[in-house]
Scaffold this active site. Structure first.
Site, PDB file in Angstrom:
ATOM      1  N   GLU A  64       7.741   2.372  -5.885  1.00 25.77           N
ATOM      2  CA  GLU A  64       7.852   1.854  -4.635  1.00 25.77           C
ATOM      3  C   GLU A  64       8.191   2.979  -3.606  1.00 25.77           C
ATOM      4  O   GLU A  64       8.626   3.852  -4.055  1.00 25.77           O
ATOM      5  CB  GLU A  64       9.033   0.738  -4.427  1.00 25.77           C
ATOM      6  CG  GLU A  64       9.364   0.109  -2.839  1.00 25.77           C
ATOM      7  CD  GLU A  64       8.367  -0.783  -2.247  1.00 25.77           C
ATOM      8  OE1 GLU A  64       7.161  -0.107  -2.167  1.00 25.77           O
ATOM      9  OE2 GLU A  64       8.644  -1.918  -2.164  1.00 25.77           O
ATOM     10  N   ASP A  65       7.590   2.973  -2.299  1.00 27.41           N
ATOM     11  CA  ASP A  65       7.779   3.955  -1.060  1.00 27.41           C
ATOM     12  C   ASP A  65       9.137   4.271  -0.803  1.00 27.41           C
ATOM     13  O   ASP A  65       9.857   5.202  -0.932  1.00 27.41           O
ATOM     14  CB  ASP A  65       6.792   3.897  -0.150  1.00 27.41           C
ATOM     15  CG  ASP A  65       6.722   2.606   0.409  1.00 27.41           C
ATOM     16  OD1 ASP A  65       7.449   1.789   0.033  1.00 27.41           O
ATOM     17  OD2 ASP A  65       6.008   2.559   1.493  1.00 27.41           O
TER      18      ASP A  65
ATOM     19  N   PHE B 284      12.869   5.047  11.425  1.00 26.71           N
ATOM     20  CA  PHE B 284      11.513   4.446  10.844  1.00 26.71           C
ATOM     21  C   PHE B 284      10.558   5.833  10.516  1.00 26.71           C
ATOM     22  O   PHE B 284      10.447   6.685  11.480  1.00 26.71           O
ATOM     23  CB  PHE B 284      10.996   3.727  11.883  1.00 26.71           C
ATOM     24  CG  PHE B 284       9.722   2.901  11.206  1.00 26.71           C
ATOM     25  CD1 PHE B 284      10.334   1.506  10.376  1.00 26.71           C
ATOM     26  CD2 PHE B 284       8.429   3.264  11.325  1.00 26.71           C
ATOM     27  CE1 PHE B 284       9.403   0.913   9.758  1.00 26.71           C
ATOM     28  CE2 PHE B 284       7.494   2.336  10.323  1.00 26.71           C
ATOM     29  CZ  PHE B 284       7.944   1.262   9.602  1.00 26.71           C
ATOM     30  N   VAL B 285      10.266   5.769   9.290  1.00 31.13           N
ATOM     31  CA  VAL B 285       9.790   7.156   8.850  1.00 31.13           C
ATOM     32  C   VAL B 285       8.149   6.545   8.369  1.00 31.13           C
ATOM     33  O   VAL B 285       7.899   5.579   8.007  1.00 31.13           O
ATOM     34  CB  VAL B 285      10.243   7.801   7.767  1.00 31.13           C
ATOM     35  CG1 VAL B 285      11.823   8.219   8.121  1.00 31.13           C
ATOM     36  CG2 VAL B 285      10.501   6.744   6.566  1.00 31.13           C
TER      37      VAL B 285
ATOM     38  N   ILE C 229      13.167   1.741  -0.107  1.00 33.01           N
ATOM     39  CA  ILE C 229      13.973   0.422  -0.240  1.00 33.01           C
ATOM     40  C   ILE C 229      14.674   0.443   1.094  1.00 33.01           C
ATOM     41  O   ILE C 229      15.337   1.559   1.446  1.00 33.01           O
ATOM     42  CB  ILE C 229      14.998   0.671  -1.188  1.00 33.01           C
ATOM     43  CG1 ILE C 229      14.255   0.590  -2.462  1.00 33.01           C
ATOM     44  CG2 ILE C 229      15.915  -0.575  -1.300  1.00 33.01           C
ATOM     45  CD1 ILE C 229      13.418  -0.464  -3.209  1.00 33.01           C
ATOM     46  N   ASP C 230      14.484  -0.464   1.868  1.00 39.20           N
ATOM     47  CA  ASP C 230      14.949  -0.485   3.294  1.00 39.20           C
ATOM     48  C   ASP C 230      16.226  -1.561   3.130  1.00 39.20           C
ATOM     49  O   ASP C 230      17.250  -1.312   2.805  1.00 39.20           O
ATOM     50  CB  ASP C 230      13.790  -0.532   4.234  1.00 39.20           C
ATOM     51  CG  ASP C 230      14.434  -0.533   5.986  1.00 39.20           C
ATOM     52  OD1 ASP C 230      15.584  -1.003   6.089  1.00 39.20           O
ATOM     53  OD2 ASP C 230      13.606  -0.092   6.602  1.00 39.20           O
TER      54      ASP C 230
ATOM     55  N   LYS D 103       0.637  -1.091  -0.049  1.00 34.88           N
ATOM     56  CA  LYS D 103      -0.080   0.146  -0.019  1.00 34.88           C
ATOM     57  C   LYS D 103       0.809   1.346   0.009  1.00 34.88           C
ATOM     58  O   LYS D 103       0.456   2.202  -0.472  1.00 34.88           O
ATOM     59  CB  LYS D 103      -0.864   0.157   1.357  1.00 34.88           C
ATOM     60  CG  LYS D 103      -2.037  -1.067   1.312  1.00 34.88           C
ATOM     61  CD  LYS D 103      -2.751  -0.915   2.697  1.00 34.88           C
ATOM     62  CE  LYS D 103      -3.632  -1.981   2.831  1.00 34.88           C
ATOM     63  NZ  LYS D 103      -4.288  -1.904   4.322  1.00 34.88           N
TER      64      LYS D 103
ATOM     65  N   ARG E  84      -0.796   6.691   7.304  1.00 37.73           N
ATOM     66  CA  ARG E  84      -0.853   6.895   5.974  1.00 37.73           C
ATOM     67  C   ARG E  84      -1.534   8.454   5.472  1.00 37.73           C
ATOM     68  O   ARG E  84      -1.417   8.828   4.517  1.00 37.73           O
ATOM     69  CB  ARG E  84      -1.668   5.738   5.265  1.00 37.73           C
ATOM     70  CG  ARG E  84      -0.855   4.493   5.486  1.00 37.73           C
ATOM     71  CD  ARG E  84      -1.505   3.530   4.584  1.00 37.73           C
ATOM     72  NE  ARG E  84      -1.014   1.957   4.727  1.00 37.73           N
ATOM     73  CZ  ARG E  84      -0.094   1.319   4.538  1.00 37.73           C
ATOM     74  NH1 ARG E  84       0.800   2.146   3.522  1.00 37.73           N
ATOM     75  NH2 ARG E  84       0.153   0.293   4.767  1.00 37.73           N
TER      76      ARG E  84
HETATM   77  N1  HPA Z   1       8.547   3.482   7.443  1.00 40.84           N
HETATM   78  C1  HPA Z   1       7.639   2.798   6.665  1.00 40.84           C
HETATM   79  N2  HPA Z   1       7.633   1.746   6.180  1.00 40.84           N
HETATM   80  C2  HPA Z   1       9.023   1.162   5.832  1.00 40.84           C
HETATM   81  C3  HPA Z   1      10.007   1.582   6.428  1.00 40.84           C
HETATM   82  C4  HPA Z   1       9.965   2.907   7.160  1.00 40.84           C
HETATM   83  O1  HPA Z   1      11.197   3.377   7.653  1.00 40.84           O
HETATM   84  N3  HPA Z   1      11.031   0.868   6.130  1.00 40.84           N
HETATM   85  C5  HPA Z   1      10.605  -0.187   5.483  1.00 40.84           C
HETATM   86  N4  HPA Z   1       9.218  -0.120   5.355  1.00 40.84           N
HETATM   87 MG    MG Z   2       6.755  -0.378   0.429  1.00 41.92          MG
END
Ligand code: HPA
Ligand code: MG
Length: 218
Positions: free
Chosen positions: A132-133, A185-186, A135-136, A67, A198
């Site tokens: 994608e929002d 964490f954002v 990349i972690d 999402k 959201r």
């Molecule tokens: N925030 C929200 N979703 C995430 C994050 C984050 O920092 N890292 C990976 N998914």
């Molecule tokens: Mg994502």
């Protein structure tokens, strides 16, 4: 400078006080700072759209990773539509949606993809742009790319609004990145913590109180 280089949201000085922005009352105590104000996000998304159109070699299947990617996807597609004529040729778009889930609280778990093989067959011979929002660790994207490539698309590129500088990274770097962010964490701009935040426009750092308040209790 390479115009594709991301903006490095690096030092503490990039973190704005909540007092300087409009924050919904229901989230105020759950956040520690504003990392990227909404207006800056929009300006950067416009530039990414321009780069994507400049480099497009044909029709694009723009694929939203749900999402968290939905807000970036919606704004990016809007800007691509405005930029869609490239040297006299227009770039036709079609839109797809994939649901991916890998997080509980702020801990990465196993990646679950919603795509069936039948749906993936549609990708054969197409130019795919995955949106994608964040990349972690890179785990989700590497798995998603491996799955898509089995269905022989012509090309696959990835646009991620954020890339996190984390020691847990597997080294994966997308083709287009908005901002590189610190290892925090954002939330906001569709990024969530257990489905909360959201509905916040700015990208903010969650506070310890916020993590507790909205934790999933197992
Ligand atoms: N925030 C929200 N979703 C995430 C994050 C984050 O920092 N890292 C990976 N998914
Ligand atoms: Mg994502």
């Amino acid at each position: 400078m390479d115009p594709k280089m991301w903006i490095d949201v690096n030092s503490e000085s990039f973190q704005y006080s909540l007092d300087h922005f409009v924050i919904p009352d229901h989230y105020e105590s759950a956040l520690s700072s504003v990392l990227i104000p909404h207006g800056v996000i929009m300006d950067r998304v416009e530039k990414l759209a321009k780069l994507i159109v400049q480099e497009a070699t044909g029709p694009l299947v723009v694929c939203c990773v749900l999402k968290g990617g939905h807000q970036f996807f919606a704004d990016l597609v809007n800007y691509i539509k405005k930029n869609v004529t490239r040297g006299g040729n227009s770039v036709p778009l079609s839109l797809e949606f994939i649901k991916v889930k890998s997080y509980n609280n702020d801990v990465s778990g196993d990646v679950k993809l919603s795509l069936t093989d039948d749906e993936c067959k549609e990708f054969q011979g197409k130019n795919i742009l995955i949106v994608e929002d964040i990349i972690d660790t890179g785990k989700t994207m590497v798995q998603l790319l491996a799955k898509l490539r089995k269905f022989s698309p012509e090309s696959v590129k990835v646009a991620s609004l954020l890339i996190k500088k984390t020691p847990l990274s597997n080294g994966y770097i997308p083709d287009y990145v908005g901002f590189a962010i610190p290892n925090a964490f954002v939330v906001g701009y569709a990024l969530d913590y257990n489905e909360y935040f959201r509905d916040l426009d700015h990208i903010c750092v969650i506070s310890e109180h916020g993590k507790e308040k909205y934790a999933v209790k197992n």
